[in-house]
Design an enzyme around this catalytic site. Structure first.
Site, PDB file in Angstrom:
ATOM      1  N   ASP A  85     -10.769  -8.837  -6.802  1.00 41.27           N
ATOM      2  CA  ASP A  85      -9.578  -9.661  -7.052  1.00 41.27           C
ATOM      3  C   ASP A  85      -8.926 -10.143  -5.762  1.00 41.27           C
ATOM      4  OD1 ASP A  85      -8.761  -6.979  -6.457  1.00 41.27           O
ATOM      5  OD2 ASP A  85      -6.771  -7.399  -7.268  1.00 41.27           O
ATOM      6  N   GLU A 177      -7.625  -4.323  -7.274  1.00 42.26           N
ATOM      7  CA  GLU A 177      -7.175  -3.509  -6.142  1.00 42.26           C
ATOM      8  C   GLU A 177      -5.756  -3.894  -5.766  1.00 42.26           C
ATOM      9  OE1 GLU A 177      -6.517  -2.334  -1.908  1.00 42.26           O
ATOM     10  OE2 GLU A 177      -6.468  -4.332  -2.765  1.00 42.26           O
ATOM     11  N   ASP A 200     -12.478  -3.784   3.807  1.00 42.83           N
ATOM     12  CA  ASP A 200     -11.279  -4.454   3.310  1.00 42.83           C
ATOM     13  C   ASP A 200     -10.233  -4.575   4.426  1.00 42.83           C
ATOM     14  OD1 ASP A 200      -9.569  -5.607   1.493  1.00 42.83           O
ATOM     15  OD2 ASP A 200      -8.936  -3.733   0.561  1.00 42.83           O
ATOM     16  N   HIS A 382      -3.214 -12.633   1.976  1.00 46.20           N
ATOM     17  CA  HIS A 382      -2.200 -12.939   0.956  1.00 46.20           C
ATOM     18  C   HIS A 382      -1.380 -14.171   1.331  1.00 46.20           C
ATOM     19  CE1 HIS A 382      -2.101  -8.453  -0.489  1.00 46.20           C
ATOM     20  NE2 HIS A 382      -3.316  -8.869  -0.167  1.00 46.20           N
TER      21      HIS A 382
END
Ligand SMILES: [Zn+2]
Length: 411
Positions: A85, A177, A200, A382
Site C-alpha cells: 500500500d 502497512e 522500506d 508520503h
C-alpha cells in the site's frame, strides 16, 4: 550495477501504475481493492519466474519461497518484506513517473511545486544519475514499491545466477502497512523465516534497527455539573480538566520539540463536556523504562489536575502499542552482523539511525522474528515531492543478494 538497474527500474515503473492507496477509515484488511490488483500481479510475476508456490492469503499477503541452491538446503530461511500500500496522505492514482536520466543537477519543476538541489544536498548529489519523480499531482509510491522492486530484482538475479549460494528465501509483501491494520492478520503460521528484513527505508546506507516504545493512554475526566448560576464552589468542569491536563504535559517533551533519541508526550485528541471529557495521549521513548516513567507521570498529572478541580476525577488507561525492536534484534546478533557485512561487501556506507515511529518490522520483531529495516533509495515519502534514486534502489537489490549469500554460506 547495470544488471540490477535493468532488473528493478522497469518493475518499479510497472508497480507504481497500480493505485494501492490504503484507507485507515476502512475496517477490512486489505482496506482497498487496488492492493489486491498489485498482489495478484506480483503473484503471477513470481509464478512466471518459476516460483510455483507463490500464494496470496485471505487478507492479501503475498508469500513465496525461492528454493535453496542444491547443497544449501540446511541454511536458515531468510525473509524479505515490503508493503503493497501507499499512504493516504496524498493521492496515489494515475501516478505519472518521470524518469530523469543523467540528471543535470538543476531545479526540477513539478507543476506548481519544485525539487530544489540548492535546498536539498541529497538531491544535488544525484547529478549524473538517474532519478524518478512525479508530475506534482500524486505521490510516487517509492514507499514502498521501490522495496518490492528491489526484492523482485534480487529474486530474478539469483535465478539467473544459480552459481551464487543461497538458502531458502521467503518473499513477503504485506497490505496496509501505512494504516497499521495489516499486521494483526500477518500469517505467522505460514512464515518459516526466523530472521527477516524490511526494505522500506530511505537514502542509500540507511539501516534501522531501533524504534520507539509506544504507548497510547486514554485519560478520562469525570466532572460535576451544576446550574451555571449556582456553580460557585460546586462545579467541576471535565472539559476544563482535560484542557488543564493537556497543558500540564511538558512542552519541551513534545514531538515538535524533540528529535534523535528524545522521547515525548503528545496529546492527540481531546473531546468532552462539563460532565465527561477524554484526552488521548501518545507516549514515545526509545528506552523502555523511560516510556514507563512517562506513563507513571500521567498518573501524577491526573492527581495534580484532580487537586485543582475538587469533586472531579481523572483516570488513566494506558496500553502498549509497540515496543522498540532493538531488544529482540539484539537477542539474535547475527541478524545485524550479516546485514552489516553485506553493506561492507557491497561498498555501501552504513547510516544507522533510530526510527521515530514504528514499522511492520517492529511488530514482527515483537512477535519473535527480528526484522531490521534497509534503505530503498526513496525520498520525501508520503508527499508529492517523493523521488527515487535509481542506482540506490539497484544497490538495495544487490545488497539483498549479498545478504542471502552470507546467510547461505554461514559467514
Ligand atoms: Zn513504507
Amino acid at each position: 550495477m547495470k544488471e540490477f538497474t535493468e532488473l528493478t527500474l522497469p518493475r518499479f515503473l510497472k508497480y507504481v501504475s497500480f493505485c494501492t492507496t490504503s484507507d485507515r477509515h476502512v475496517e477490512a484488511t486489505p482496506s482497498t481493492c487496488g492492493q489486491w490488483d498489485l498482489a495478484n500481479y506480483l503473484k503471477d510475476e513470481l509464478v512466471g519466474l518459476g516460483i510455483q508456490n507463490a500464494e496470496i492469503t485471505d487478507h492479501c499477503y503475498v508469500i513465496a519461497r525461492l528454493p535453496a541452491k542444491q547443497g544449501f538446503e540446511n541454511a536458515p530461511t531468510v525473509g524479505f518484506l515490503a508493503h503493497l500500500d501507499t499512504s493516504s496522505e496524498v493521492s496515489g492514482k494515475n501516478v505519472k513517473a518521470i524518469i530523469e536520466e543523467n540528471y543535470n543537477g538543476a531545479l526540477i519543476k513539478l507543476g506548481a511545486l519544485s525539487l530544489d538541489p540548492l535546498t536539498s544536498p541529497d538531491l544535488a548529489k544525484q547529478k549524473g544519475r538517474t532519478i524518478v519523480h512525479t508530475d506534482g499531482a500524486t505521490l510516487l509510491g517509492a514507499d514502498d514499491k521501490a522495496g518490492i522492486a528491489a526484492i523482485m530484482g534480487a529474486v530474478e538475479f539469483l535465478l539467473k545466477h544459480p552459481e551464487i549460494a543461497r538458502g531458502e528465501v521467503e518473499i513477503i509483501f504485506t497490505p496496509d502497512e501505512e494504516t497499521g491494520k495489516g499486521l494483526p492478520f500477518f500469517p505467522m503460521e505460514k512464515i518459516k523465516a526466523r530472521a527477516c528484513y524490511t526494505l522500506d527505508g530511505g537514502p542509500l546506507g540507511e539501516l534501522e534497527s531501533e524504534c520507539f516504545n509506544a504507548w497510547s493512554a486514554k485519560v478520562r475526566f469525570t466532572g460535576k455539573s451544576m446550574h451555571l448560576g449556582d456553580a460557585r464552589g460546586k462545579m467541576a468542569n471535565a472539559a476544563l480538566m482535560a484542557a488543564t491536563f493537556a497543558v500540564t504535559l511538558p512542552r519541551t517533551e513534545s514531538p515538535e520539540a524533540t528529535d534523535g533519541y528524545y522521547g515525548y508526550y503528545c496529546p492527540l485528541e481531546i473531546s468532552g463536556d462539563v460532565e465527561n471529557a477524554e484526552l488521548e495521549v501518545f507516549i514515545r521513548d526509545f528506552d523502555k523504562q523511560g516510556a514507563e516513567k512517562r506513563v507513571a507521570a500521567l498518573e501524577l498529572f491526573a492527581r495534580a489536575v484532580e487537586a485543582q478541580f475538587p469533586g472531579g476525577k481523572a483516570a488513566v488507561d494506558a496500553k502498549v502499542q509497540y515496543l522498540n525492536m532493538k531488544e529482540k534484534i539484539n537477542e539474535k546478533p547475527e541478524v545485524l552482523e550479516k546485514l552489516r557485512q553485506a553493506f561492507i561487501n557491497t561498498g555501501v556506507e552504513i547510516r544507522q539511525k533510530p526510527i521515530r515511529g514504528g514499522t511492520d518490522g517492529a511488530r514482527l520483531s515483537e512477535m519473535g522474528i527480528p526484522t531490521p529495516n534497509i534503505f530503498t533509495g526513496g525520498r520525501n515519502f508520503h508527499s508529492r515531492l517523493e523521488w527515487l534514486s535509481v542506482p540506490e534502489m539497484a544497490a538495495a537489490s544487490r545488497l539483498t543478494v549479498e545478504l542471502i549469500r552470507l546467510w547461505a554460506e554461514g559467514v
